[in-house]
Design an enzyme around this catalytic site. Structure first.
Site, mmCIF file in Angstrom:
data_model
loop_
_atom_site.group_PDB
_atom_site.id
_atom_site.type_symbol
_atom_site.label_atom_id
_atom_site.label_comp_id
_atom_site.label_asym_id
_atom_site.label_seq_id
_atom_site.Cartn_x
_atom_site.Cartn_y
_atom_site.Cartn_z
ATOM 1 N N ARG A 173 57.390 -81.879 6.186
ATOM 2 C CA ARG A 173 57.380 -80.540 6.800
ATOM 3 C C ARG A 173 58.063 -80.645 8.169
ATOM 4 O O ARG A 173 57.706 -81.518 8.967
ATOM 5 C CB ARG A 173 55.945 -79.997 6.934
ATOM 6 C CG ARG A 173 55.271 -79.813 5.559
ATOM 7 C CD ARG A 173 54.048 -78.936 5.639
ATOM 8 N NE ARG A 173 54.391 -77.553 5.925
ATOM 9 C CZ ARG A 173 53.507 -76.616 6.238
ATOM 10 N NH1 ARG A 173 52.219 -76.930 6.335
ATOM 11 N NH2 ARG A 173 53.874 -75.380 6.472
ATOM 12 N N GLN A 224 46.492 -67.848 4.734
ATOM 13 C CA GLN A 224 45.579 -68.818 5.356
ATOM 14 C C GLN A 224 44.444 -68.128 6.121
ATOM 15 O O GLN A 224 43.358 -68.678 6.269
ATOM 16 C CB GLN A 224 46.346 -69.731 6.319
ATOM 17 C CG GLN A 224 47.280 -70.720 5.663
ATOM 18 C CD GLN A 224 48.699 -70.214 5.583
ATOM 19 O OE1 GLN A 224 48.925 -69.012 5.410
ATOM 20 N NE2 GLN A 224 49.671 -71.100 5.675
ATOM 21 N N ASP A 230 52.355 -74.869 16.302
ATOM 22 C CA ASP A 230 52.935 -76.004 15.561
ATOM 23 C C ASP A 230 53.855 -76.839 16.431
ATOM 24 O O ASP A 230 54.009 -78.044 16.220
ATOM 25 C CB ASP A 230 53.676 -75.501 14.326
ATOM 26 C CG ASP A 230 52.672 -75.132 13.258
ATOM 27 O OD1 ASP A 230 52.142 -74.010 13.314
ATOM 28 O OD2 ASP A 230 52.375 -75.976 12.408
HETATM 29 O O1 MRU Z 1 51.809 -73.602 7.258
HETATM 30 P P1 MRU Z 1 50.526 -74.033 7.889
HETATM 31 O O2 MRU Z 1 49.317 -73.497 7.199
HETATM 32 O O3 MRU Z 1 50.475 -75.527 8.068
HETATM 33 O O4 MRU Z 1 50.579 -73.370 9.325
HETATM 34 C C1 MRU Z 1 49.519 -73.583 10.218
HETATM 35 C C2 MRU Z 1 49.665 -72.855 11.498
HETATM 36 O O5 MRU Z 1 50.619 -72.154 11.738
HETATM 37 C C3 MRU Z 1 48.610 -73.101 12.525
HETATM 38 O O6 MRU Z 1 48.399 -71.982 13.313
HETATM 39 C C4 MRU Z 1 49.065 -74.251 13.441
HETATM 40 O O7 MRU Z 1 49.428 -75.355 12.665
HETATM 41 C C5 MRU Z 1 48.041 -74.644 14.403
HETATM 42 S S1 MRU Z 1 46.694 -75.465 13.634
HETATM 43 C C6 MRU Z 1 45.568 -75.933 14.796
#
Ligand code: MRU
Length: 342
Positions: free
Chosen positions: A88, A197, A238
Protein backbone atom coordinates in the site's frame (compact mmCIF):
# COMPACT_ATOMS: atom_id res chain seq x y z
CA UNK A 1 -9.16 -3.53 24.59
CA UNK A 2 -9.32 -4.43 20.89
CA UNK A 3 -5.99 -5.57 19.40
CA UNK A 4 -5.97 -6.01 15.61
CA UNK A 5 -2.57 -7.77 15.68
CA UNK A 6 -1.30 -10.14 18.34
CA UNK A 7 1.78 -12.36 18.38
CA UNK A 8 0.97 -15.85 19.60
CA UNK A 9 2.51 -19.31 19.10
CA UNK A 10 5.14 -17.94 16.72
CA UNK A 11 2.64 -16.38 14.36
CA UNK A 12 0.74 -13.13 13.95
CA UNK A 13 -2.97 -13.35 14.61
CA UNK A 14 -4.92 -10.63 12.78
CA UNK A 15 -8.54 -9.64 13.29
CA UNK A 16 -10.01 -10.06 9.80
CA UNK A 17 -11.28 -6.51 9.27
CA UNK A 18 -12.82 -7.39 5.90
CA UNK A 19 -15.43 -9.49 7.72
CA UNK A 20 -16.45 -7.12 10.51
CA UNK A 21 -19.02 -6.40 11.83
CA UNK A 22 -20.93 -9.45 10.56
CA UNK A 23 -18.26 -11.95 11.54
CA UNK A 24 -15.67 -11.59 14.26
CA UNK A 25 -12.84 -13.85 13.22
CA UNK A 26 -9.05 -13.97 13.04
CA UNK A 27 -6.46 -15.06 10.48
CA UNK A 28 -3.13 -16.66 11.46
CA UNK A 29 -0.17 -15.34 9.47
CA UNK A 30 3.12 -17.22 9.46
CA UNK A 31 4.89 -16.11 6.28
CA UNK A 32 5.90 -12.66 5.03
CA UNK A 33 4.02 -13.30 1.81
CA UNK A 34 0.80 -13.97 3.73
CA UNK A 35 1.41 -10.77 5.70
CA UNK A 36 1.91 -8.76 2.49
CA UNK A 37 -1.32 -10.19 1.18
CA UNK A 38 -3.19 -9.36 4.41
CA UNK A 39 -2.04 -5.73 4.16
CA UNK A 40 -2.92 -5.48 0.47
CA UNK A 41 -6.38 -6.99 0.88
CA UNK A 42 -7.02 -4.91 4.01
CA UNK A 43 -7.46 -7.78 6.46
CA UNK A 44 -5.28 -5.41 8.47
CA UNK A 45 -5.61 -1.69 7.63
CA UNK A 46 -5.14 1.77 9.14
CA UNK A 47 -1.74 3.45 9.02
CA UNK A 48 -0.21 2.46 12.41
CA UNK A 49 -1.68 -1.08 12.27
CA UNK A 50 -0.15 -1.54 8.81
CA UNK A 51 3.19 -0.45 10.28
CA UNK A 52 2.98 -2.96 13.14
CA UNK A 53 1.90 -5.73 10.73
CA UNK A 54 4.84 -4.92 8.43
CA UNK A 55 7.20 -5.04 11.42
CA UNK A 56 6.08 -8.63 12.06
CA UNK A 57 6.16 -9.29 8.29
CA UNK A 58 9.86 -8.40 8.29
CA UNK A 59 10.52 -10.85 11.11
CA UNK A 60 8.49 -13.59 9.40
CA UNK A 61 10.51 -13.00 6.23
CA UNK A 62 13.80 -13.06 8.15
CA UNK A 63 12.76 -16.35 9.73
CA UNK A 64 12.27 -17.85 6.29
CA UNK A 65 15.81 -16.94 5.11
CA UNK A 66 17.98 -20.05 5.12
CA UNK A 67 21.55 -18.81 5.43
CA UNK A 68 24.04 -18.08 8.18
CA UNK A 69 25.95 -15.68 5.93
CA UNK A 70 25.21 -12.16 7.09
CA UNK A 71 25.70 -10.39 3.76
CA UNK A 72 23.42 -12.87 2.00
CA UNK A 73 20.89 -12.58 4.81
CA UNK A 74 20.77 -8.78 4.53
CA UNK A 75 20.41 -8.97 0.76
CA UNK A 76 17.44 -11.36 1.07
CA UNK A 77 15.93 -9.22 3.81
CA UNK A 78 16.05 -6.20 1.48
CA UNK A 79 14.08 -8.19 -1.14
CA UNK A 80 11.47 -9.03 1.52
CA UNK A 81 11.30 -5.35 2.49
CA UNK A 82 10.76 -4.45 -1.15
CA UNK A 83 7.91 -6.94 -1.42
CA UNK A 84 6.20 -5.54 1.69
CA UNK A 85 6.71 -1.95 0.43
CA UNK A 86 4.61 -2.76 -2.66
CA UNK A 87 1.45 -3.48 -0.64
CA UNK A 88 0.00 0.00 0.00
CA UNK A 89 1.60 3.30 -1.03
CA UNK A 90 0.05 6.06 1.08
CA UNK A 91 0.48 5.25 4.79
CA UNK A 92 4.03 6.24 5.67
CA UNK A 93 3.98 3.99 8.76
CA UNK A 94 4.46 0.99 6.45
CA UNK A 95 7.78 2.35 5.15
CA UNK A 96 8.77 3.65 8.57
CA UNK A 97 8.37 0.20 10.18
CA UNK A 98 10.15 -1.64 7.34
CA UNK A 99 13.07 0.80 7.46
CA UNK A 100 13.30 0.50 11.22
CA UNK A 101 13.57 -3.28 10.90
CA UNK A 102 16.19 -2.99 8.14
CA UNK A 103 18.20 -0.60 10.28
CA UNK A 104 17.95 -2.98 13.24
CA UNK A 105 19.32 -5.80 11.10
CA UNK A 106 22.13 -3.72 9.59
CA UNK A 107 23.26 -2.33 12.95
CA UNK A 108 23.34 -5.71 14.68
CA UNK A 109 26.86 -7.07 15.07
CA UNK A 110 25.90 -10.64 16.03
CA UNK A 111 25.18 -13.78 14.00
CA UNK A 112 22.09 -14.20 11.81
CA UNK A 113 20.18 -16.19 14.47
CA UNK A 114 20.55 -13.29 16.90
CA UNK A 115 19.50 -10.75 14.28
CA UNK A 116 16.31 -12.75 13.69
CA UNK A 117 15.53 -12.78 17.42
CA UNK A 118 16.12 -9.02 17.60
CA UNK A 119 13.75 -8.41 14.68
CA UNK A 120 10.98 -10.17 16.60
CA UNK A 121 11.75 -8.12 19.71
CA UNK A 122 11.70 -4.90 17.65
CA UNK A 123 8.32 -5.79 16.12
CA UNK A 124 6.92 -6.39 19.60
CA UNK A 125 8.46 -3.16 20.81
CA UNK A 126 6.90 -1.17 17.93
CA UNK A 127 3.55 -2.68 18.83
CA UNK A 128 3.82 -1.79 22.53
CA UNK A 129 5.08 1.71 21.67
CA UNK A 130 2.10 2.29 19.40
CA UNK A 131 -0.44 1.48 22.13
CA UNK A 132 1.33 3.88 24.52
CA UNK A 133 1.52 6.52 21.77
CA UNK A 134 -2.20 6.27 21.10
CA UNK A 135 -3.02 6.58 24.79
CA UNK A 136 -0.86 9.72 24.95
CA UNK A 137 -2.59 11.13 21.85
CA UNK A 138 -5.96 10.44 23.45
CA UNK A 139 -4.97 12.25 26.61
CA UNK A 140 -3.55 15.27 24.75
CA UNK A 141 -6.91 15.41 23.00
CA UNK A 142 -8.46 16.24 26.37
CA UNK A 143 -6.70 19.60 26.42
CA UNK A 144 -6.88 20.23 22.67
CA UNK A 145 -10.63 19.93 22.27
CA UNK A 146 -12.99 22.74 23.22
CA UNK A 147 -13.73 22.96 26.94
CA UNK A 148 -17.50 23.28 26.91
CA UNK A 149 -20.02 23.20 29.77
CA UNK A 150 -21.93 20.48 27.92
CA UNK A 151 -20.50 17.13 26.81
CA UNK A 152 -18.91 17.12 23.36
CA UNK A 153 -20.28 15.68 20.15
CA UNK A 154 -17.53 14.74 17.69
CA UNK A 155 -17.57 13.74 14.05
CA UNK A 156 -15.00 11.30 12.69
CA UNK A 157 -14.25 9.83 9.27
CA UNK A 158 -13.13 6.32 8.31
CA UNK A 159 -11.71 4.28 11.19
CA UNK A 160 -8.80 5.67 13.16
CA UNK A 161 -9.52 3.44 16.11
CA UNK A 162 -7.99 0.48 17.93
CA UNK A 163 -8.46 -1.55 14.74
CA UNK A 164 -6.32 0.92 12.78
CA UNK A 165 -3.48 0.98 15.32
CA UNK A 166 -1.88 -1.49 17.73
CA UNK A 167 -4.74 -0.61 20.10
CA UNK A 168 -6.73 2.37 21.54
CA UNK A 169 -6.68 4.42 18.30
CA UNK A 170 -5.72 7.94 17.34
CA UNK A 171 -8.94 9.84 16.53
CA UNK A 172 -10.90 7.21 18.45
CA UNK A 173 -8.19 7.39 21.12
CA UNK A 174 -9.31 10.98 21.69
CA UNK A 175 -12.90 9.73 21.74
CA UNK A 176 -12.00 7.01 24.27
CA UNK A 177 -10.20 9.45 26.57
CA UNK A 178 -13.11 11.92 26.47
CA UNK A 179 -15.55 9.09 27.18
CA UNK A 180 -13.45 7.96 30.16
CA UNK A 181 -13.52 11.53 31.52
CA UNK A 182 -17.29 11.77 31.04
CA UNK A 183 -16.82 14.61 28.54
CA UNK A 184 -18.30 12.91 25.49
CA UNK A 185 -21.94 12.87 24.55
CA UNK A 186 -21.78 11.08 21.20
CA UNK A 187 -19.69 10.32 18.12
CA UNK A 188 -20.99 10.80 14.62
CA UNK A 189 -19.30 8.34 12.25
CA UNK A 190 -19.23 9.08 8.54
CA UNK A 191 -20.03 5.80 6.81
CA UNK A 192 -16.95 6.41 4.58
CA UNK A 193 -17.65 5.19 1.08
CA UNK A 194 -16.58 3.15 -0.71
CA UNK A 195 -15.35 0.60 1.84
CA UNK A 196 -17.51 1.82 4.73
CA UNK A 197 -14.84 1.73 7.45
CA UNK A 198 -16.93 4.22 9.47
CA UNK A 199 -20.20 2.31 9.25
CA UNK A 200 -18.56 -1.06 9.77
CA UNK A 201 -15.46 -0.60 11.92
CA UNK A 202 -15.83 2.67 13.86
CA UNK A 203 -19.42 1.81 14.68
CA UNK A 204 -18.38 -1.72 15.75
CA UNK A 205 -15.63 -0.41 18.04
CA UNK A 206 -17.95 2.11 19.69
CA UNK A 207 -20.64 -0.51 20.25
CA UNK A 208 -18.04 -2.83 21.87
CA UNK A 209 -17.36 -0.16 24.50
CA UNK A 210 -20.81 1.33 24.89
CA UNK A 211 -19.83 4.68 23.35
CA UNK A 212 -22.93 6.28 21.80
CA UNK A 213 -22.45 6.42 18.03
CA UNK A 214 -24.58 7.73 15.19
CA UNK A 215 -23.69 6.64 11.66
CA UNK A 216 -24.38 9.15 8.89
CA UNK A 217 -23.74 8.89 5.18
CA UNK A 218 -20.86 11.01 3.90
CA UNK A 219 -23.12 13.60 2.33
CA UNK A 220 -24.84 14.45 5.66
CA UNK A 221 -21.97 16.15 7.48
CA UNK A 222 -22.69 19.68 6.16
CA UNK A 223 -26.28 19.38 7.31
CA UNK A 224 -25.20 18.10 10.74
CA UNK A 225 -22.81 21.02 11.18
CA UNK A 226 -25.43 23.52 10.00
CA UNK A 227 -27.76 22.03 12.61
CA UNK A 228 -25.00 22.63 15.23
CA UNK A 229 -24.84 18.93 16.07
CA UNK A 230 -21.03 18.79 15.91
CA UNK A 231 -18.56 20.53 18.28
CA UNK A 232 -15.42 19.32 16.51
CA UNK A 233 -14.13 16.95 13.84
CA UNK A 234 -11.31 14.52 14.71
CA UNK A 235 -9.73 12.30 12.05
CA UNK A 236 -6.60 10.19 11.70
CA UNK A 237 -3.82 10.50 9.12
CA UNK A 238 -1.93 8.25 6.73
CA UNK A 239 0.86 10.68 5.96
CA UNK A 240 1.57 14.26 6.96
CA UNK A 241 3.96 16.34 4.83
CA UNK A 242 6.47 18.73 6.42
CA UNK A 243 4.16 21.70 5.75
CA UNK A 244 1.26 20.04 7.63
CA UNK A 245 -0.75 18.94 4.57
CA UNK A 246 -2.38 15.68 5.59
CA UNK A 247 -3.39 12.61 3.59
CA UNK A 248 -6.25 10.64 5.07
CA UNK A 249 -9.18 8.58 3.82
CA UNK A 250 -10.93 9.97 0.75
CA UNK A 251 -13.57 12.46 1.88
CA UNK A 252 -11.47 13.99 4.67
CA UNK A 253 -10.64 17.07 2.57
CA UNK A 254 -14.31 17.74 1.84
CA UNK A 255 -15.09 17.36 5.52
CA UNK A 256 -12.39 19.90 6.42
CA UNK A 257 -13.86 22.41 3.94
CA UNK A 258 -17.32 21.92 5.41
CA UNK A 259 -15.94 22.30 8.95
CA UNK A 260 -14.22 25.56 7.99
CA UNK A 261 -17.44 26.91 6.48
CA UNK A 262 -19.23 26.26 9.77
CA UNK A 263 -16.37 27.35 12.08
CA UNK A 264 -16.14 23.86 13.51
CA UNK A 265 -12.58 23.01 14.68
CA UNK A 266 -10.92 20.28 12.63
CA UNK A 267 -8.26 18.14 14.34
CA UNK A 268 -5.92 15.48 13.01
CA UNK A 269 -4.82 12.89 15.61
CA UNK A 270 -1.65 11.06 14.59
CA UNK A 271 1.66 9.75 15.94
CA UNK A 272 4.83 11.66 15.05
CA UNK A 273 5.87 8.65 12.94
CA UNK A 274 3.12 9.65 10.48
CA UNK A 275 4.97 12.86 9.62
CA UNK A 276 7.09 12.47 6.50
CA UNK A 277 9.64 15.28 6.70
CA UNK A 278 11.08 14.20 3.36
CA UNK A 279 7.99 15.56 1.61
CA UNK A 280 7.70 19.35 1.44
CA UNK A 281 3.96 19.40 0.74
CA UNK A 282 0.93 17.17 0.33
CA UNK A 283 1.28 17.30 -3.45
CA UNK A 284 4.16 14.82 -3.09
CA UNK A 285 2.15 12.22 -1.13
CA UNK A 286 1.45 9.12 -3.26
CA UNK A 287 -2.27 8.46 -3.40
CA UNK A 288 -3.40 4.86 -3.65
CA UNK A 289 -5.98 3.97 -6.27
CA UNK A 290 -7.91 0.82 -5.49
CA UNK A 291 -9.90 -1.65 -7.50
CA UNK A 292 -12.99 0.05 -8.91
CA UNK A 293 -15.24 -2.86 -7.92
CA UNK A 294 -15.15 -1.23 -4.45
CA UNK A 295 -17.26 1.54 -5.98
CA UNK A 296 -19.87 -0.31 -7.94
CA UNK A 297 -20.26 -3.69 -6.33
CA UNK A 298 -21.90 -4.59 -3.02
CA UNK A 299 -21.57 -8.32 -2.36
CA UNK A 300 -22.69 -9.97 -5.58
CA UNK A 301 -24.81 -6.99 -6.64
CA UNK A 302 -23.62 -4.51 -9.26
CA UNK A 303 -24.94 -1.01 -8.51
CA UNK A 304 -24.20 0.75 -11.81
CA UNK A 305 -24.94 -0.06 -15.42
CA UNK A 306 -22.26 -1.52 -17.70
CA UNK A 307 -20.40 1.03 -19.83
CA UNK A 308 -19.64 3.43 -16.93
CA UNK A 309 -16.07 4.49 -16.03
CA UNK A 310 -14.95 4.72 -12.42
CA UNK A 311 -12.25 6.51 -10.43
CA UNK A 312 -11.36 5.21 -6.97
CA UNK A 313 -8.65 7.18 -5.12
CA UNK A 314 -8.44 5.84 -1.56
CA UNK A 315 -7.06 9.01 0.05
CA UNK A 316 -7.11 12.78 -0.36
CA UNK A 317 -4.96 15.59 0.99
CA UNK A 318 -6.30 18.21 3.38
CA UNK A 319 -4.29 21.44 3.14
CA UNK A 320 -2.64 22.49 6.40
CA UNK A 321 -4.57 25.76 6.58
CA UNK A 322 -7.82 23.83 7.15
CA UNK A 323 -6.40 21.96 10.16
CA UNK A 324 -6.89 23.51 13.60
CA UNK A 325 -4.27 21.31 15.26
CA UNK A 326 -2.43 18.01 15.01
CA UNK A 327 -2.78 16.00 18.20
CA UNK A 328 0.39 13.93 18.66
CA UNK A 329 1.78 11.86 21.53
CA UNK A 330 3.93 14.85 22.56
CA UNK A 331 1.15 17.42 22.50
CA UNK A 332 -0.83 19.52 20.06
CA UNK A 333 1.01 21.14 17.17
CA UNK A 334 -0.07 23.83 14.78
CA UNK A 335 0.34 22.23 11.32
CA UNK A 336 2.38 25.24 10.22
CA UNK A 337 4.90 24.59 13.03
CA UNK A 338 5.80 21.01 12.12
CA UNK A 339 9.17 22.01 10.62
CA UNK A 340 10.32 23.07 14.12
CA UNK A 341 9.71 19.52 15.40
CA UNK A 342 12.09 18.06 12.84
O1 MRU B 1 -7.71 2.47 3.72
P1 MRU B 1 -7.59 2.41 5.21
O2 MRU B 1 -8.78 1.80 5.87
O3 MRU B 1 -6.30 1.76 5.63
O4 MRU B 1 -7.54 3.93 5.64
C1 MRU B 1 -7.41 4.25 6.99
C2 MRU B 1 -7.44 5.71 7.26
O5 MRU B 1 -7.56 6.53 6.38
C3 MRU B 1 -7.22 6.13 8.68
O6 MRU B 1 -7.91 7.29 8.97
C4 MRU B 1 -5.72 6.39 8.90
O7 MRU B 1 -4.98 5.29 8.47
C5 MRU B 1 -5.40 6.69 10.29
S1 MRU B 1 -5.55 5.28 11.32
C6 MRU B 1 -5.12 5.67 12.90
Amino acid sequence: MIYPVIWQNNQAILIDQTRLPATSTTVAIDTYNAMANAIKTMIVRGAPAIGVAAGYGMYLGAREIDTENKAQFLQKLEAIAQHLRQTRPTAVNLFWAIDRQLQTAHQHSGPVAEIKATLLETAQQMQAEDVATCQAIGDHGLTALPQTPEQLTLLTHCNAGALATAGYGTALGVVRSLWRENRLQRVYADETRPRLQGAKLTAWECVQEGIPVTVISDNMSAHCMQQKLIHAVVVGADRIAANGDTANKIGTYGLALIAQAHQVPFYVAAPLSTIDFKLKSGAEIPIEERDTTELYQVGETRLCPDGVDFYNPAFDVTPAHLITGIITEKGVVNPGDLEHLK
